[in-house]
Enzyme design. Structure first.
Site, PDB file in Angstrom:
ATOM      1  CG  HIS A 301      -1.627   1.300   1.469  1.00  0.00           C
ATOM      2  ND1 HIS A 301      -1.298   2.166   2.493  1.00  0.00           N
ATOM      3  CD2 HIS A 301      -2.657   1.869   0.800  1.00  0.00           C
ATOM      4  CE1 HIS A 301      -2.115   3.205   2.452  1.00  0.00           C
ATOM      5  NE2 HIS A 301      -2.942   3.056   1.433  1.00  0.00           N
ATOM      6  CG  HIS A 345       1.957  13.643  -3.930  1.00  0.00           C
ATOM      7  ND1 HIS A 345       1.406  14.412  -2.931  1.00  0.00           N
ATOM      8  CD2 HIS A 345       1.286  13.965  -5.058  1.00  0.00           C
ATOM      9  CE1 HIS A 345       0.453  15.168  -3.436  1.00  0.00           C
ATOM     10  NE2 HIS A 345       0.356  14.924  -4.723  1.00  0.00           N
TER      11      HIS A 345
END
Length: 982
Positions: A301, A345
């Protein structure tokens, strides 16, 4: 402990040796058939590896100190003997023998002093004092630095090594080792002899005696018998036993006699050959030709993050790291960047940005270094159409034929391809344009439900700054809040990662930030009030329709927004309440083939495959609790991805077990966060060659069962694990001990935990051994019953008992299916020498339903025998009766745990149960108690054994009507039920 030669020279300064070795020395490396190569050899900073450069092997150019068998001085090796006599000064030559195959590294220094420094330093490290703290303790004990230790200094050193032996015993061994003229002190070589005596394994010595007819060695025949009977090894040959003696025996005399002495036996038992993990499982051994949905897939993740979810750095190196660790599904969050270049990001946070192009290049470089099985690229797309086309351009230009799936064989119709057929391929997981749009449509709208939208609007950092001052203040405040969160997470029990509420802390962070900004004099200054209002507004709830440069949203109210979230299923009400869409370009859509990201409300049960349903842990938890069987059926055709809640701002991980138990394939964890959950994940995927794909149990791939049932698979035999915890070796002081190395010697005990289906989850522990971390002995047997061993994990934990609690020493977690029977060492993860010594026995036992069927068959066979008796004078017994799996065993009864007065209170009283008792355990786990971790601790209860002679009764005959699997109609109904719920 390696044999050490005695040098006439004065004892060198060992720390100086270490310093020289770590600084590096230019030496000539001799190789067979080639000229010598000049290389810089050096000891790494941890003093555990010998390295050299330059080398084509790069990071692989290393030799573990623990793998060094011996170091010889002079020109003694085969390669040296091939060199002309006068080529090299023998005093500058030495050879390092290492590895299981006794490979030789032949080195030549420029002068004899350098050779002596390396020979002495290596033998010093081989002596078993490889821990840096122990080296420092040795120096501290040698007060005057003369390389000699008296008896008191030895006592100090032993305390440092976590050993507590009677002073009389220590003095006796001291005197036996003190053999030179200088009585009353030990040189380093003499200390190594002393250490060798201290390290003698009594448990292994007694084991050797039991198979050697009381001799101090094993013959080839006796060794073969031990391997067959105790270690359950097949096809043990004489050559194999001779090879063991050749590799592990220390004494040359024993090698000539082809016998294995206690030192060689100890070396063999501590080698990887006798590790608890099945060595065959270091390679891919499972069937890799089944559809993707039949495998658990190692998943990451927010792969790019190095730390927390708010402020940490994003780095491309994280992709290289997780791929090399075996991860096969990585996440890429794409956003519009400057100059038309998409960036990666964590959205709505202050994490740093990296270029999407750099991420793709890193993945392309490292994707198939460790194995060739497919990599899934989970694209979270937040970009404008223009930059989406740039993303597609980079993917096609860099991955090239890795994206070409035209040649992939999907086998049967409407079935996902297998990992084997997808070798060397990269699957793009993302949104796909709807089929009703024509192929000529360059773009279209798709639903926009992904992990970024799991963040509540009031928690999103969408700040618009006019200058850097306020931004710095905001970041500084958030960092302080985050640091307090991390400190609190460190205080909690390491085995209970959910013992505090992240959501409450996050809420406090935002409330405090708002209050801080209201009082900030900078915000109140003239000309900055509008910015302050904008900042506050953006921290609050956003409008339902938001337009930005990068994304176009539309919102549909599909449910009553006033629906009470407190009702059952309240966590799921948001799934349909706010429907958002985004624009997607054709180029990016066409790259998605077998992994189409869908939201829950977009699921259409039309029989198609290739959809990937994504859930946050909070939503998935409710689905698992309410519709576990239907969810399992869904996962037999499609892929499901579970990711951490957005409230885990410290990048902590959730427990993956409930989702694995329901057949979810892609359970994504934060790989940057070490802890219990990542340890479970590593153990799960270490089996099958750590290739990132582990085959799900057959029962999860076809049919269904209730994972929360007290007896989920009544027709299947269970496994009984009988685990004898014998001893421990070189257990260190806890890393987070309040008193550090100055504290008392540890009082260790071992806790064993079974982790799997809820009915299987339980733990038990040994008694405490006081004041002995070096070689504690427990000699205790723990027994566990496992209903579904295919998904169970066995976790070994070592704790240091303390009057006010316990301190974590180390752990090792292994899949149940990878356990090897016999005498085994369990090496603690991350600790070089620390281990526990166990004996493992695994039996099959049978539950009630299977036993009833057996009774029925037995009764019918007897009736048939009676009929046969009418026609045959000497009727034969039924073969099914002779071959019956049922074996009657006597009950062992409750075991009284042997514990010292200082042992911690036990959470439960563990009962050993024989076969008769096991088959009558009640189905419901309501009779058991669960501790604060949610782990089952069985309570003592009376059990009724069913005699073999009991005739068939109503319950027995009733078993005939019990279905062994779901009918097709039932399964179809459950699929529809899940679709309605989602």
């Amino acid at each position: 402990v390696a044999d050490l030669e005695f040098y006439p020279n004065p004892e060198p300064d060992f720390e100086r040796c270490m310093s020289v070795m770590q600084s590096g020395t230019q030496m000539i490396k001799l190789k067979r058939g080639t000229k010598g190569l000049v290389r810089l050899f050096y000891l790494d900073e941890h003093r555990t590896r010998l390295r050299w450069r330059p080398s084509r092997k790069s990071e692989k150019a290393k030799i573990l100190i623990d793998s060094i068998y011996k170091v010889t001085e002079g020109r003694q090796s085969e390669i040296f003997h091939r060199q002309a006599e006068g080529n090299f000064d023998p005093s500058c030559c030495f050879t390092i023998y290492h590895g299981n195959h006794m490979e030789s590294l032949d080195l030549i220094t420029s002068n004899p002093e350098e050779a002596r420094t390396w020979i002495t330093g290596l033998k010093y490290l081989m002596a078993g004092i490889s821990d840096e703290d122990s080296l420092q303790t040795f120096e501290e004990a040698d007060k005057n630095g003369d390389g000699l230790l008296n008896i008191e200094e030895i006592h100090q050193l032993m305390h440092k090594l976590n050993v507590n032996l009677p002073r009389r015993k220590v003095r006796q061994m001291f005197q036996e080792a003190d053999t030179d003229e200088n009585q009353g002190t030990l040189t380093f070589e003499e200390f190594c002899v002393f250490y060798k005596m201290m390290s003698l394994r009594r448990d292994l010595y007694l084991l050797l005696l039991s198979y050697s007819d009381k001799k101090d060695h094993l013959t080839v025949e006796e060794l073969a018998q031990f391997l067959k009977v105790e270690q359950k090894m097949n096809n043990v040959t004489t050559d194999y036993c001779l090879d063991i003696i050749k590799k592990f025996e220390v004494s040359e005399e024993n090698k000539l006699k082809n016998v294995l002495g206690i030192e060689g036996f100890t070396n063999f038992m501590r080698s990887p050959a006798c590790d608890i993990f099945n060595p065959l499982h270091h390679e891919v051994y499972q069937d890799m030709d089944q559809p993707l949905c039949n495998y658990y897939i190692a998943s990451s993740h927010n792969t790019y993050l190095t730390g927390d979810q708010l402020l940490s750095q994003s780095k491309v190196d994280m992709y290289a790291r997780v791929l090399q660790e075996g991860c096969r599904c990585v996440e890429v969050d794409c956003w519009d960047g400057p100059d038309g270049e998409p960036v990666v990001h964590h959205g709505y946070t202050l994490t740093s940005k990296i270029l999407f192009r750099d991420v793709v290049e890193t993945i392309n470089k490292h994707a198939f270094v460790k194995n060739e099985f497919p990599v899934i690229l989970s694209i979270e797309n937040h970009c404008s159409i223009q930059q989406q086309r740039k993303i597609a351009q980079y993917l096609k230009g860099i991955f090239r034929d890795k994206l070409d799936l035209s040649s992939v064989d999907t086998g049967e119709c409407k079935q996902l391809p297998s990992p084997q057929s997808l070798k060397g391929k990269i699957l793009v997981k993302g949104k796909k344009l709807p089929y009703h749009l024509g192929d000529d449509a360059e773009e279209g709208e798709v639903s926009d439900e992904d992990s970024a939208d799991e963040i509540e609007d009031e928690c999103k950092f969408k700040l618009h700054y006019n200058n850097g001052t306020t931004e710095h203040q905001v970041e500084s405040f958030i960092r302080k809040k985050l640091e307090s969160l991390l400190k609190e997470s460190q205080i909690r029990d390491k085995e209970d990662p959910d013992s505090f509420t992240v959501r409450a802390l996050l809420k406090a962070t935002h409330e405090g930030l708002n209050a801080h900004l209201k009082q900030s004099p900078d915000v109140k200054e003239s000309g900055k009030k509008s910015h302050g209002r904008s900042l506050m507004t953006n921290f609050g709830k956003h409008k339902k329709t938001t337009k930005s440069r990068s994304k176009s949203y539309s919102t549909d109210d599909e449910e009553d927004t006033q629906q009470n979230p407190g009702k059952e299923g309240g966590q799921l009400y948001r799934l349909g309440r706010r429907r958002k869409t985004m624009k997607l370009c054709r180029e990016l859509s066409d790259l998605v083939v077998y992994t189409n990201s869908v939201a829950a409300q977009d699921i259409v049960d039309d029989g198609t495959t290739g959809n990937v349903l994504s859930f946050s842990e909070t939503r998935a938890h409710q689905v698992v609790q309410q519709k576990s069987e239907q969810f399992m059926i869904y996962n037999q055709k499609q892929l499901t991805r579970i990711y951490p809640s957005a409230y885990r701002i410290d990048s902590s991980n959730f427990n993956p077990l409930p989702y694995w138990n329901s057949g979810c394939q892609l359970v994504a964890l934060n790989y940057q966060s070490e802890g219990r959950m990542m340890q479970l994940n590593r153990a799960k995927f270490k089996t099958n060659g750590n290739c990132g794909y582990v085959l799900k149990p057959q029962q999860m791939c076809k049919g269904t069962f209730n994972p929360f049932s007290g007896d989920p698979l009544p027709a299947n035999p269970k496994k009984q694990l009988i685990l004898k915890v014998i001893s421990g070796q070189q257990l260190p002081k806890p890393p987070d001990s309040m008193f550090g190395d100055r504290g008392e010697i540890i009082d260790p005990f071992v806790e064993v935990e079974i982790i799997g289906l809820p009915v299987d989850c339980c733990k038990d522990q040994t008694r405490v051994v006081d004041d002995n971390g070096f070689n504690p002995v427990w000699e205790e047997t723990l027994t566990f019953t496992v209903h579904m061993p295919e998904i169970a994990l066995v976790r070994f934990l070592v704790w240091d008992h303390d009057p006010i609690g316990r301190d974590f020493v180390g752990q090792r977690t292994v899949t149940f299916s990878s356990l090897v029977p016999g005498y085994r060492h369990v090496y603690l993860e991350g600790l070089t020498e620390a281990s526990i010594f166990v004996h493992i026995t695994i039996n099959e036992i049978y539950g009630k339903l299977l036993t009833r069927w057996h009774f029925l068959n037995l009764w019918l066979n007897r009736q048939l025998q009676g009929l046969k008796g009418l026609f045959n004078k000497n009727p034969r017994h039924s073969s099914s009766e002779n071959n019956s799996h049922y074996v009657r065993k006597r009950s062992i009864g409750d075991r009284i745990l042997r514990r010292t007065a200082s042992a911690p209170a036990k959470g439960r009283k563990k009962s050993k149960m024989g076969f008769q008792e096991m088959v009558e355990i009640k189905d419901s786990v309501s009779e058991a108690t669960r501790d604060q971790d949610g782990v089952l601790r069985r309570t003592t209860r009376s059990l009724q054994a069913r005699p073999v002679s009991m005739p068939s009764d109503r319950n027995l005959l009733g078993a005939l009507s019990l279905p062994l699997s779901e009918t097709a109609k039932d399964i179809e109904g459950k699929e529809n039920s899940l679709g309605k719920m989602l």
